[in-house]
Structure formats: C-alpha cells, structure tokens
Motif scaffolding. Structure first.
Motif, PDB file in Angstrom:
ATOM      1  N   SER A  83      -9.182  -3.807 -11.012  1.00 26.79           N
ATOM      2  CA  SER A  83      -7.492  -4.096 -11.576  1.00 26.79           C
ATOM      3  C   SER A  83      -7.903  -3.708 -12.834  1.00 26.79           C
ATOM      4  O   SER A  83      -8.901  -3.683 -13.589  1.00 26.79           O
ATOM      5  CB  SER A  83      -7.603  -5.464 -11.347  1.00 26.79           C
TER       6      SER A  83
ATOM      7  N   TYR B 123       6.711  12.653  -5.905  1.00 33.07           N
ATOM      8  CA  TYR B 123       5.571  11.486  -5.649  1.00 33.07           C
ATOM      9  C   TYR B 123       4.650  12.119  -4.551  1.00 33.07           C
ATOM     10  O   TYR B 123       3.423  11.986  -4.717  1.00 33.07           O
ATOM     11  CB  TYR B 123       6.212  10.108  -5.336  1.00 33.07           C
TER      12      TYR B 123
ATOM     13  N   LYS C  22       0.840  13.336  -4.187  1.00 33.18           N
ATOM     14  CA  LYS C  22      -0.085  13.262  -2.958  1.00 33.18           C
ATOM     15  C   LYS C  22      -0.701  14.294  -2.474  1.00 33.18           C
ATOM     16  O   LYS C  22      -2.152  14.236  -2.230  1.00 33.18           O
ATOM     17  CB  LYS C  22       0.482  12.469  -1.945  1.00 33.18           C
TER      18      LYS C  22
HETATM   19  N1  LIG Z   1       4.371   1.368   0.116  1.00 31.44           N
HETATM   20  C1  LIG Z   1       4.105   2.064   1.245  1.00 31.44           C
HETATM   21  O1  LIG Z   1       4.987   1.871   1.901  1.00 31.44           O
HETATM   22  C2  LIG Z   1       2.980   3.391   1.279  1.00 31.44           C
HETATM   23  C3  LIG Z   1       2.884   3.898   2.350  1.00 31.44           C
HETATM   24  C4  LIG Z   1       1.744   4.748   2.657  1.00 31.44           C
HETATM   25  C5  LIG Z   1       0.892   4.828   1.650  1.00 31.44           C
HETATM   26  N2  LIG Z   1       0.974   4.291   0.580  1.00 31.44           N
HETATM   27  C6  LIG Z   1      -0.015   4.510  -0.616  1.00 31.44           C
HETATM   28  O2  LIG Z   1      -0.869   3.308  -0.458  1.00 31.44           O
HETATM   29  C7  LIG Z   1      -1.439   3.245  -1.967  1.00 31.44           C
HETATM   30  C8  LIG Z   1      -1.305   1.619  -2.108  1.00 31.44           C
HETATM   31  O3  LIG Z   1       0.198   1.568  -2.504  1.00 31.44           O
HETATM   32  P1  LIG Z   1       0.692  -0.219  -2.641  1.00 31.44           P
HETATM   33  O4  LIG Z   1       2.067  -0.220  -2.195  1.00 31.44           O
HETATM   34  O5  LIG Z   1      -0.156  -0.928  -2.167  1.00 31.44           O
HETATM   35  O6  LIG Z   1       0.487  -0.069  -4.140  1.00 31.44           O
HETATM   36  P2  LIG Z   1       0.879  -1.239  -5.321  1.00 31.44           P
HETATM   37  O7  LIG Z   1       1.105  -2.332  -4.605  1.00 31.44           O
HETATM   38  O8  LIG Z   1       1.886  -0.722  -6.186  1.00 31.44           O
HETATM   39  O9  LIG Z   1      -0.446  -1.490  -5.940  1.00 31.44           O
HETATM   40  C9  LIG Z   1      -1.014  -0.505  -6.840  1.00 31.44           C
HETATM   41  C10 LIG Z   1      -2.184  -0.935  -7.533  1.00 31.44           C
HETATM   42  O10 LIG Z   1      -2.644  -0.185  -8.417  1.00 31.44           O
HETATM   43  C11 LIG Z   1      -3.124  -0.672  -9.786  1.00 31.44           C
HETATM   44  N3  LIG Z   1      -3.230   0.489 -10.790  1.00 31.44           N
HETATM   45  C12 LIG Z   1      -1.960   0.992 -11.070  1.00 31.44           C
HETATM   46  N4  LIG Z   1      -2.380   1.733 -12.154  1.00 31.44           N
HETATM   47  C13 LIG Z   1      -3.678   1.684 -12.361  1.00 31.44           C
HETATM   48  C14 LIG Z   1      -4.688   2.205 -13.274  1.00 31.44           C
HETATM   49  N5  LIG Z   1      -4.202   3.026 -14.224  1.00 31.44           N
HETATM   50  N6  LIG Z   1      -5.938   1.868 -13.174  1.00 31.44           N
HETATM   51  C15 LIG Z   1      -6.258   1.278 -12.307  1.00 31.44           C
HETATM   52  N7  LIG Z   1      -5.613   0.640 -11.644  1.00 31.44           N
HETATM   53  C16 LIG Z   1      -4.186   0.639 -11.526  1.00 31.44           C
HETATM   54  C17 LIG Z   1      -2.307  -1.784  -9.916  1.00 31.44           C
HETATM   55  O11 LIG Z   1      -3.314  -2.896 -10.246  1.00 31.44           O
HETATM   56  P3  LIG Z   1      -3.318  -3.574 -11.526  1.00 31.44           P
HETATM   57  O12 LIG Z   1      -1.918  -3.780 -12.107  1.00 31.44           O
HETATM   58  O13 LIG Z   1      -4.097  -4.886 -11.259  1.00 31.44           O
HETATM   59  O14 LIG Z   1      -3.997  -3.097 -12.542  1.00 31.44           O
HETATM   60  C18 LIG Z   1      -1.473  -2.066  -8.761  1.00 31.44           C
HETATM   61  O15 LIG Z   1      -2.014  -3.366  -8.111  1.00 31.44           O
HETATM   62  C19 LIG Z   1      -0.664   4.069  -2.828  1.00 31.44           C
HETATM   63  O16 LIG Z   1      -1.441   5.293  -3.020  1.00 31.44           O
HETATM   64  C20 LIG Z   1       0.498   4.462  -1.971  1.00 31.44           C
HETATM   65  O17 LIG Z   1       0.928   5.673  -2.227  1.00 31.44           O
HETATM   66  C21 LIG Z   1       1.849   3.229   0.242  1.00 31.44           C
END
Ligand SMILES: NC(=O)c1ccc[n+]([C@@H]2O[C@H](COP(=O)([O-])OP(=O)(O)OC[C@H]3O[C@@H](n4cnc5c(N)ncnc54)[C@H](OP(=O)(O)O)[C@@H]3O)[C@@H](O)[C@H]2O)c1
Length: 237
Positions: A29, A100, A104
C-alpha cells in the motif's frame, strides 16, 4: 508473495485467500498502516517491498497511470531477480475501446514480455452495486444502457489467482467471469427488489463502438465463478 493493491476491493480478498491457503503474504500500500509501503508511480519503497519475494500478484490501479506504474514495477522486479508476476486484467479489454482498457492491453503485453501472466476477470459485483446505486439517484426513473454482463464475486477471482500462482503459470489462463450471464436490466431489477426501491427502468441505447461491443457481449466471459449477484446483495446490504 507480494500483493499490490492489497487494500483494494480485490487485493484484500487476494491477501486473505493466499493466507488461508498457507502462503506467507506481504500486502503493498502507499500509506495504509500494517502494509509494506511503496509507490508504484515513483518506485519509492519498491526494492524493500520486493526483498525475498518469489511471486507478485499485481492488483493495484489508480485508473489513470497504470502503464507507468507497471513499468516501474517490472523494472524493480528485474532488479529483484525476476519473481513470478500475475496481473489482473479485464474481460474484453481487446474488444471494448475504452481508454482504461487500452492501457490494460498495453500492460498485458508488458507482463507477457516479462514472462508473467494475465488473468482477465469480468466486472466485480462491487462495481455493479456502485452503478446500481447511481441508477437510483433520480426519484422515479432509472435510465440504463442495455447489454449483457457476467459479473463475478471478488472472492472467486482471488481463489482463481491463488490457483494460478500455485500451479504452472500459464501464458494465458483464459477469461474468468461469474456463473450467470445477465442483462443489466435483470441486475438492476434484482437490486430494486432487494432494497425495496421502486423505479421505472428505461433502457437507453447509446451510440458508438464501446456500446456496440458491450451489446455484442464482449465483456461477459465464459464463467468459472460461483457467487451470484443475489447472494452478494444478501451479504452486502
Ligand atoms: N472493479 C472491477 O469490476 C474489476 C473487474 C476486473 C478487473 N479489475 C482489475 O482488478 C484490479 C483491482 O481492482 P480493484 O477494483 O480492487 O481496485 P481498487 O479497489 O481501486 O484498489 C486499487 C488499489 O491500488 C492501490 N494503488 C493505487 N495507486 C497506487 C500506486 N501508485 N502505488 C501503489 N499502490 C497503488 C491502492 O492502494 P493504496 O491506496 O493503499 O496505496 C488501492 O487500494 C485492477 O487492475 C482492476 O482493473 C477490476
């Protein structure tokens, strides 16, 4: 093992599932207490976070600069002796022309060139819930774009990622989505029924290549997950 995005919707479950399965896991994080601290964009803290790590599950995203962040991560992985890398992508990124999603596709290419693997997952139930709440912002009517989706439970994606890191890392593990292909209307209706809200659901047909691809089912995927939308609603609300 190191999980980037460990405080996120998916990352939290990935950390929990890997620990349940007996792995030693370090969550990354930028600043949350109790995690290894590093910023993927600046690279600060990454070398320390990667010390002694054999596998990285990359689930961090900031929605805007993920190509640059992943480039920094891969640079640090190369310097750390090339641990295995598994990246989380999205079903249909090569067919749905969203910015976005283009990022990817670029990242999948970078991960493949490194020798890592990418799992494409469909929309998480949590994201569908956010959209469902937005749909009920207006008092009487809910406008929605009509297409089919196959949303998935994050826990199921986390288990699939654990299976991938525990087995042979396939170059392309295939797409992964939820158990039921549903229309957006059916999902919103289930949300309305569950919450006791009333809205006249009005479909809107949006022009353009993005919605054409979505209407063609580009974001649905083949299934593989177990948890349903209704089960998620019961647990979450
Ligand atoms: N949401 C969907 O429906 C979906 C579907 C398929 C795939 N995905 C993919 O699954 C993955 C996870 O998605 P999610 O929805 O779980 O994301 P999320 O809830 O937005 O969490 C992303 C995390 O990334 C961390 N982060 C952001 N910028 C950063 C940086 N510069 N350095 C280090 N850490 C960083 C943040 O942690 P901190 O703030 O604690 O640093 C945050 O908790 C993504 O690649 C997304 O595209 C999402």
């Amino acid at each position: 093992m190191l999980v980037t995005g460990a405080t996120g919707t998916l990352g939290r479950d990935v950390v929990a599932v890997l620990k349940e399965r007996g792995h030693e896991v370090r969550g990354l994080s930028r600043s949350r207490p109790g995690y290894a601290h590093a910023d993927l964009l600046t690279g600060e803290g990454l070398a320390e976070a990667l010390d002694g790590i054999d596998v990285v599950v990359h689930a961090a995203t900031d929605g805007r600069k993920d190509v640059a962040a992943t480039a920094k991560l891969i640079e640090a992985l190369e310097a750390a002796g090339k641990p295995q890398l598994v990246f989380v992508s999205i079903v249909g990124v090569d067919r749905i022309p969203l910015g976005y999603y283009r990022d990817k596709v670029t990242i999948e290419g970078m991960v493949a060139a490194y020798g890592g693997t990418s799992l494409r997952a469909s929309q998480f139930h949590d994201l569908v819930l956010t959209l469902a709440k937005a749909l009920t912002k207006l008092p009487l009517i809910g406008f929605y774009p009509a297409f089919d989706v196959r949303p998935v439970e994050v826990h199921d994606v986390a288990v699939r990622l654990a299976e991938i890191v525990e087995g042979e890392l396939p170059a392309q593990p295939g797409d992964f989505s939820g158990p039921q292909r549903r229309s957006t209307r059916a999902l919103w209706q289930a949300y309305l029924t569950h919450t006791g809200k009333r809205r006249l659901l009005v479909p809107i047909r949006l022009p353009g290549r993005i919605f054409r691809a979505l209407r063609d089912g580009a974001g649905t995927g083949p299934g593989g997950g177990i948890g349903t939308w209704e089960e998620f609603l019961v647990r979450k609300l």
